[in-house]
Design a protein around this motif. Sequence first.
Motif, PDB file in Angstrom:
ATOM      1  N   ASP A 823       0.908  -1.300  -0.002  1.00 24.69           N
ATOM      2  CA  ASP A 823      -0.146   0.049  -0.046  1.00 24.69           C
ATOM      3  C   ASP A 823       0.998   1.226   0.101  1.00 24.69           C
ATOM      4  O   ASP A 823       2.021   1.212   0.550  1.00 24.69           O
ATOM      5  CB  ASP A 823      -0.992   0.013   1.148  1.00 24.69           C
ATOM      6  N   ARG A 842      -3.735   0.344  -2.867  1.00 21.94           N
ATOM      7  CA  ARG A 842      -3.443  -0.917  -2.129  1.00 21.94           C
ATOM      8  C   ARG A 842      -3.568  -2.100  -3.073  1.00 21.94           C
ATOM      9  O   ARG A 842      -4.486  -2.167  -3.760  1.00 21.94           O
ATOM     10  CB  ARG A 842      -4.491  -1.058  -0.961  1.00 21.94           C
ATOM     11  N   VAL A 843      -2.753  -3.457  -2.728  1.00 26.84           N
ATOM     12  CA  VAL A 843      -3.056  -4.549  -3.479  1.00 26.84           C
ATOM     13  C   VAL A 843      -2.709  -5.495  -2.419  1.00 26.84           C
ATOM     14  O   VAL A 843      -1.729  -5.539  -1.538  1.00 26.84           O
ATOM     15  CB  VAL A 843      -1.582  -4.361  -4.616  1.00 26.84           C
ATOM     16  N   ALA A 845      -2.470  -9.632  -2.755  1.00 26.90           N
ATOM     17  CA  ALA A 845      -2.521 -11.073  -3.994  1.00 26.90           C
ATOM     18  C   ALA A 845      -1.932 -12.012  -3.584  1.00 26.90           C
ATOM     19  O   ALA A 845      -1.267 -12.208  -2.421  1.00 26.90           O
ATOM     20  CB  ALA A 845      -1.395 -10.259  -4.925  1.00 26.90           C
ATOM     21  N   ILE A 881      -5.963 -11.744  -7.152  1.00 26.03           N
ATOM     22  CA  ILE A 881      -5.488 -10.374  -7.077  1.00 26.03           C
ATOM     23  C   ILE A 881      -6.705  -9.386  -6.726  1.00 26.03           C
ATOM     24  O   ILE A 881      -7.667  -9.381  -7.198  1.00 26.03           O
ATOM     25  CB  ILE A 881      -4.678  -9.636  -8.049  1.00 26.03           C
ATOM     26  N   ASN A 882      -6.446  -8.482  -5.576  1.00 22.42           N
ATOM     27  CA  ASN A 882      -7.567  -7.781  -5.204  1.00 22.42           C
ATOM     28  C   ASN A 882      -6.906  -6.464  -4.836  1.00 22.42           C
ATOM     29  O   ASN A 882      -6.024  -6.232  -3.952  1.00 22.42           O
ATOM     30  CB  ASN A 882      -8.406  -8.262  -3.877  1.00 22.42           C
ATOM     31  N   SER A 883      -7.477  -5.186  -5.425  1.00 21.78           N
ATOM     32  CA  SER A 883      -6.664  -3.908  -5.436  1.00 21.78           C
ATOM     33  C   SER A 883      -7.772  -3.037  -5.314  1.00 21.78           C
ATOM     34  O   SER A 883      -8.922  -3.003  -5.590  1.00 21.78           O
ATOM     35  CB  SER A 883      -5.572  -3.866  -6.315  1.00 21.78           C
ATOM     36  N   GLN A 884      -7.362  -1.631  -4.993  1.00 22.29           N
ATOM     37  CA  GLN A 884      -8.233  -0.631  -4.755  1.00 22.29           C
ATOM     38  C   GLN A 884      -7.357   0.604  -4.868  1.00 22.29           C
ATOM     39  O   GLN A 884      -6.134   0.587  -4.669  1.00 22.29           O
ATOM     40  CB  GLN A 884      -9.075  -0.765  -3.586  1.00 22.29           C
ATOM     41  N   ARG A 897     -12.250  -0.336  -7.275  1.00 20.91           N
ATOM     42  CA  ARG A 897     -11.586  -1.852  -6.778  1.00 20.91           C
ATOM     43  C   ARG A 897     -11.567  -2.710  -8.022  1.00 20.91           C
ATOM     44  O   ARG A 897     -12.587  -2.526  -8.976  1.00 20.91           O
ATOM     45  CB  ARG A 897     -12.682  -2.335  -5.737  1.00 20.91           C
TER      46      ARG A 897
END
Length: 981
Positions: A823, A842-843, A845, A881-884, A897
């Motif tokens: 982040d 922010r990521v 994974a 992967i989840n990021s925002q 997101r």
Amino acid sequence: MSKSSTFLARSAGGASAMSLAIGLVFAAPAFAQDAPASTLPGDAAGGAPTAGGEIVVTGSRIARRDLDTPAPLAVVSDAEFKQSGQVNVEQVLNALPQVIPGSTAFSNNPGGGVSTLNLRGLKSQRTLVLVDGKRWMSYDTSQTVDLNTIPQFLLQGVDVVTGGASAVYGSDAIAGVVNFRLKNNLQGVEVGAQYNLTGEGDGPRFDAHAALGTEFAEGKGHITIYGEYYKRNPIFQNERDYTRLALLENATKTGLVGGGSGFVPAGRFVALGDASLSAGTNFASGTSGAIFPTVGGTSRPYVSTDAYNYAPSNYLMVPQERWLMGGYGEYEIDSHATAYMQVSFVNNRVDASLAASPFGGNYVYNLANEGKYLSAADLATLTAIGNAQAAVVNADKSVGLKVTSASGTTYTITPGLVALSTNRRTLEVGLRQNHDDRNAYRILGGLKGDIALGWTYDASYMYSRTRNAEVQSGNLSQRAIQAGLLDGSLDLFGAGSLTPAMASQIAIQAQNGDISTLEVANITTQGKLFNFGWGADDVALVVGGEWRAMHSQFIPDTALASGDVVGFNAAKPTAGGYNVKEVFSELSVPVIAHKPFIERLEFDARARYSKYSLGAVGGVWTYAFGAEYAPIKDITFRGQYSKAIRAPNVGELYGGAGQDSAQASDPCAVASAKSNATLNALCIATGVPAANVGTGIALAPNAQIGGITGGNPNLQQENSTSYTYGAVIRPHWIPRLNFTADYFNIDVKNAIAAGGGGVANILNLCYNVIQSASSPICQLIHRNPSTGVIDGSTGANGQQYAVFETQANLGFYKTTGVDIGADYTQPLNWGIGVSQSRLNARVLATWTQHFDIQAIAGLQTVHCAGHFGLTCGDPQPHWKINSQLTWQNGPVTLNGRWEHLGEAYNDSSTVFFVNRLKSYDKFDVTVTADLTDHFQVSAGVNNVANKTPQLLGGNQQQSNTYPGTYDVLGRDFFVSASARF
């Protein structure tokens, strides 16, 4: 109040300044570092604890002044729940890369009316769920938590610790621990409401909640009371183009076609006995049988296009109505004693809807009575077949084919009778629907405080009870069906042939219930021992004891327990329980700090001894060791090794024998089975008539195969070892940047599973792996000796033609991979209507290197990382992967997101049309505005691009896809508002 934190979570002083100030954390790794007093919110990922503000980090019971932990800790903030537009917590947590979806709002068949959490794909029973560091209530004999019972709007955050944590919390923490932290400092009144609606204009959802928090007794006490109402309307599968047809593979596996079930409204009939008894007729044995296109008309051969499309009657999103209320608080009696209590109650109502009941199996027809429903030609044909059956000489020399009806009664065929394998869908009875009405409550009371010389104690007792009442409609009685075919009061020949009186004659309304209780008594004491004098904190020790008692029971009515019911699965009663007595200890050893080349060096150790009342488990040890080493402030190396266990639950131990049906393919039905000499011989050796090998729908008329389930009181505990190691990097030359990378390795042995890992796995192991008819796995498969079909019906001597899948300690799970988190926050010297704004990225994974399943020790290992299907279940891509990206501009916050799932491949040697699921990307956006200091509004769109799932045929879970993994609603809008006074 005690100066130690009163709840087992990160306090406001210890949490990320940004996450608490502007709520920008999405599943952030936990960081801690000293921050200068002038630091603005968001300028650093961590902050020094407030004076006296020692906190307890999830995964440990030791209060500490920092948030660095030996094991990876991911955090979801309360803001992330608000930004997601989701009221139920599972839909936010399922987006975490560490999570494989469990039961969700899109679980209709299979379903159950609950929401569960499946960490690392190791199944929900191996994930321990806590609320404020204490065990939460379970919902049935699996002793698993229903996330619907947790008040999402009161969450301060959720901590996710992966890897075994049994040394800290006891059984069930093999995959890890998820701790839901409730707000404990609410002052005043908070009210809120939210409304969701899909882009198709359906599936409305409404939520309203209120909470009141206040101090009393001149600040010695604080109490919070709350209530919530949530209503979710259903969406049927026929309301989406991609789910309105039940898709199947075409004959050449080159495409998907609208198909469905071989249980058809017009009925499908095959004569029993040797093929010579019915040769040349529409009813010939070894064929797909005869169908009656019209009531009273003449039969014709059944063809694949006659299959019944069951999809429109199934829910795509199940309806739900929930009432939730409760309260929690504490009162400082004196400096040595603070009393605290939590009370919660939830009423949760969830429905499921399936197509009208199919029934199949062997039935005996009295043609003298049934002939009035048949054409003259068909009556003559069936009379001839019945006479041929009556002329058969059985092994016991009696004349007439002996047939055990699906009702369980054995008949000898005599002239005037005929035995037919019957498959029919009873649209006239109506849809199969079940209504779950679940009431649950939990009471926790305790006392904590200071003892002396810096030592503290915490003693508590918790009791919880869940009761579910399920009412089922649309079921059928096999005995009533058989009786009607003998006395002529039942007409099955043709769609719509059942009159209202006939439908009422065979219909059953069934009921069942389950009750689960959990009691936990716990006492801990902790304090400081000594200091090495090298700049580090004091050595800290925790010792304690715990007693837990679990009891569950499943109570089916007579129809369900007898096995007479058709429609929803029959099941036997289940009841049982056990208790465990435990002692545990933790030791934290800070060795040295703030020295050249050793900014911080710390070790910790944990151990627990558990004595179970279960003789097969007995006494077991669990333990964990961890270390952290920071050579400089910019980097910390960390690692942990642990041994964990999971004791079998009540359902696994004492579950009564029941019927099940699962999505599975019969390897003996595919055309290649006839030409493959090894497979052909094995199919014949396991009960398939030679003429029926490779005959497709004649041998496997339905997409689901019957199974028999049950418990095993001699089960032992599951054992796991896990270790993690990695680094936390916070370079001083790039302020506000935080990066973590951690390798994980979890190895579960003695894993409890249903008879070889389920119907699909048993079939795969027998025919594609072991390939020996005498093997224990192949002997779990019981086929109809006349047809080879595995339809769940009952044959001679009560033998059920099904796959037996009772519980056993069978094999192992093993998963390895790397979690990555990053982040970065960048202050901006510009804004819209303000002089400054802030941008945060922010990521999170996860790269899953391996996820291996071995159903039975010594057999072939199934590699599920990067795969999906009948054995592996939900897709487990190598990359998730989840990021925002969040922009805070004064009172307005814009949040976007991105969720990415990598590709996954079919796990079976069986060829399907879709053997590769492409990578999947979904985007969401939310805007939040603080209109005043007390009023906030939010609006958002989930699945902005209206991404639809890739469609599957025979290797799907339900709704032509995996609806827990891939979004099936399409574009979804929400608006919410909250006010505080």
